[in-house]
Design a protein around this motif. Structure first.
Motif, short mmCIF file in Angstrom:
data_model
loop_
_atom_site.label_atom_id
_atom_site.label_comp_id
_atom_site.label_asym_id
_atom_site.label_seq_id
_atom_site.Cartn_x
_atom_site.Cartn_y
_atom_site.Cartn_z
N ASN A 19 0.83 -1.21 0.00
CA ASN A 19 0.00 0.00 0.00
C ASN A 19 0.86 1.25 0.00
O ASN A 19 0.58 2.23 -0.70
CB ASN A 19 -0.92 0.00 1.22
N PRO A 37 -3.93 4.40 -2.83
CA PRO A 37 -3.61 3.76 -1.56
C PRO A 37 -4.73 3.91 -0.54
O PRO A 37 -5.49 4.87 -0.56
CB PRO A 37 -2.35 4.51 -1.10
N LYS A 38 -4.84 2.91 0.34
CA LYS A 38 -5.84 2.95 1.41
C LYS A 38 -5.40 3.99 2.44
O LYS A 38 -4.27 3.96 2.93
CB LYS A 38 -5.96 1.59 2.08
#
Length: 528
Positions: A173, A296-297
């Motif tokens: 991530n 991305p988270k």
């Protein structure tokens, strides 16, 4: 006769009141005596029988006066250009270790702390028997900033939050953040270049790196809500500044509750920060729908997502976790960048080696990618050596939850254990005769083989509570330094004064002015 009886009753009444008051005073006095005198003496005797001593306990103040005097004297003037910073930064530990040995008692008021720097004992505290120990409560000023997030949570709630947040910090991530971080870095360097018309420019890097780190953390925490997050984190940055100012003044118990100008400003900032976060959370959860993104988270999105299916995650939890992330991440990474830049400016040989590697792996002007960063071994060694010599957090504390055996020592319940990370990183018996020299080569075969003990390098902590953001900090530092090395050579400014000092974290007391020189077109000119 009746009047006489009434007078006797009144006299008896007042005698009973006086007697009750005396009993209360006696009980309170006994409790104070037990807390401030008998208990400390009993603890001293307990540890003395086991061969553990320390500076003698003084009623009520413990060893605080001697400790503060040593710290103030050590930080009163800059030190020579040396990496032997333990006598300056942890002067009380350095002094008392020579007298009482590596494991000794020190009193912070009536609270005892057992200094522990033996790596075998540290392994017991953080890994083998970690369930017997807990984090202590932060200083009230720090607590106000870090909130009730991952830094301070304990037990099942800590475990739940760690599980929810972890995907944000998985390397796969974080790699998606590389282009975003690179853009922030190149924008910063373009500003540096525009400051001066000549090939050289003097930059106070610690301030610039704080701004850079703040930008990256905001993107990691808020993702698509970056602009809103930026406003929120600026409010918290102002709070951090006020807290830093308070730390530099004499602490009066309960002073933070007084309606002083500084406290009122801090309360207003805290209220505004919370209100802004709540509004942002409402917008992200509008119609109970989260926008799924390919990027991305981000921390906020993951926390909101968890709150929709887990009743144990409240809006308050989300607010506190965002505050905690900003507090923990901003200065840790900016300090890492600052000290590594200072070290490379002090040691031009390693700067040349790092630059040659960057140009070989990444090219002269191409922005490094996630695949490039993995191959920058020399830069990884340099960052590790920087974290060894100048760890952002110089010490950490744990408290025994029960009576416990620690390496043969009998530790009573409630004893606080002071783990001086800086002392461990500067221990000659573990790191060798060159312990105070900048030698990244010691990490050439990895962290595990860098020292004589596997528990010798813990800049981000150890065990289950290892800093969750360490991958982000190292990725950002590596990428930032790689891009700087592509564009500039640098040296210490004549005004630089070497003065590592602690104010929550390890930072340069007088700043870090560095002179950057633009490199000629690297396509046609060697890196030096």
């Amino acid at each position: 006769m009746k009047e006489h009886i009434e007078m006797e009753k009144e006299e008896l009444y007042w005698r009973m009141k006086v007697f009750a008051a005396c009993v209360i005073v006696l009980v309170v006095g006994l409790k104070i005596g037990v807390l401030l005198w008998w208990k400390p003496r009993r603890i001293q005797v307990h540890f003395s029988k086991q061969g553990i001593r320390g500076p003698p306990y003084r009623f009520f103040i413990g060893n605080v006066k001697e400790l503060v005097d040593m710290m103030l004297k050590a930080s009163s003037q800059p030190m020579p250009f040396s990496h032997n910073i333990l006598p300056r930064v942890l002067s009380f530990y350095h002094h008392w270790k020579k007298i009482y040995g590596a494991t000794f008692l020190v009193w912070f008021g009536p609270t005892v702390r057992l200094a522990v720097s033996d790596p075998d004992l540290i392994r017991e505290i953080f890994t083998t028997n970690s369930h017997f120990y807990e984090k202590i409560e932060a200083h009230p000023l720090v607590k106000q900033l870090e909130g009730d997030g991952l830094l301070s949570l304990k037990g099942p709630k800590w475990l739940l939050h760690r599980k929810i947040i972890s995907p944000t910090f998985h390397m796969e991530n974080l790699k998606l953040l590389v282009p975003v971080v690179a853009k922030s870095v190149t924008d910063m360097l373009d500003e540096w270049s525009s400051i001066s018309k000549s090939d050289e420019v003097e930059i106070e890097v610690s301030e610039w790196f704080q701004t850079l780190t703040e930008d990256v953390i905001t993107r990691t925490a808020f993702g698509s809500s970056y602009e809103d997050g930026k406003v929120i984190f600026r409010l918290q940055a102002q709070q951090m500044l006020l807290a830093s100012e308070s730390f530099q003044k004499v602490s009066i118990p309960g002073y933070r509750f007084f309606p002083t100008r500084r406290n009122i400003k801090s309360w207003r900032l805290g209220k505004k920060t919370k209100e802004s976060l709540l509004k942002l959370i409402d917008r992200r959860t509008d119609n109970n729908k989260l926008i799924e993104e390919k990027g991305p988270k981000d921390l906020l999105g993951l926390m909101i997502q968890a709150s929709t299916c887990c009743p144990n995650v409240t809006v308050h939890d989300i607010v506190e976790e965002c505050k905690s992330f900003f507090f923990a991440g901003k200065h840790t990474t900016s300090n890492l960048l600052t000290w590594t830049t200072v070290l490379l400016a002090m040691h031009p040989h390693w700067q040349v080696l790092a630059r040659d590697e960057v140009l070989r792996v990444c090219g002269s002007r191409d922005i490094p990618t996630k695949d490039h960063l993995i191959k920058l071994k020399t830069l990884s060694m340099i960052i590790n050596e920087s974290l060894r010599l100048y760890p952002p957090t110089i010490a950490t504390i744990r408290r025994s939850k029960t009576d416990v055996d620690l390496g043969g020592y009998k530790i009573p319940r409630g004893t606080e254990l002071l783990i001086p990370i800086l002392a461990l990183h500067h221990d000659q018996s573990i790191w060798g005769n060159d312990v105070n020299e900048f030698n990244p080569g010691r990490f050439s075969e990895g962290v595990a083989r860098a020292a004589k003990h596997s528990i010798a390098f813990i800049p981000f902590g150890l065990g289950v509570r290892t800093c969750i953001g360490q991958n982000l900090a190292i990725l950002q530092a590596k990428l930032t330094l790689a891009i700087i090395l592509q564009r500039f050579s640098f040296r210490l400014a004549p005004t630089y004064q070497h003065a590592p000092t602690v104010l929550m974290l390890l930072y340069p007391q007088y700043g870090a002015p560095i002179i950057f020189k633009k490199l000629p077109n690297p396509l046609t000119h060697p890196s030096t």
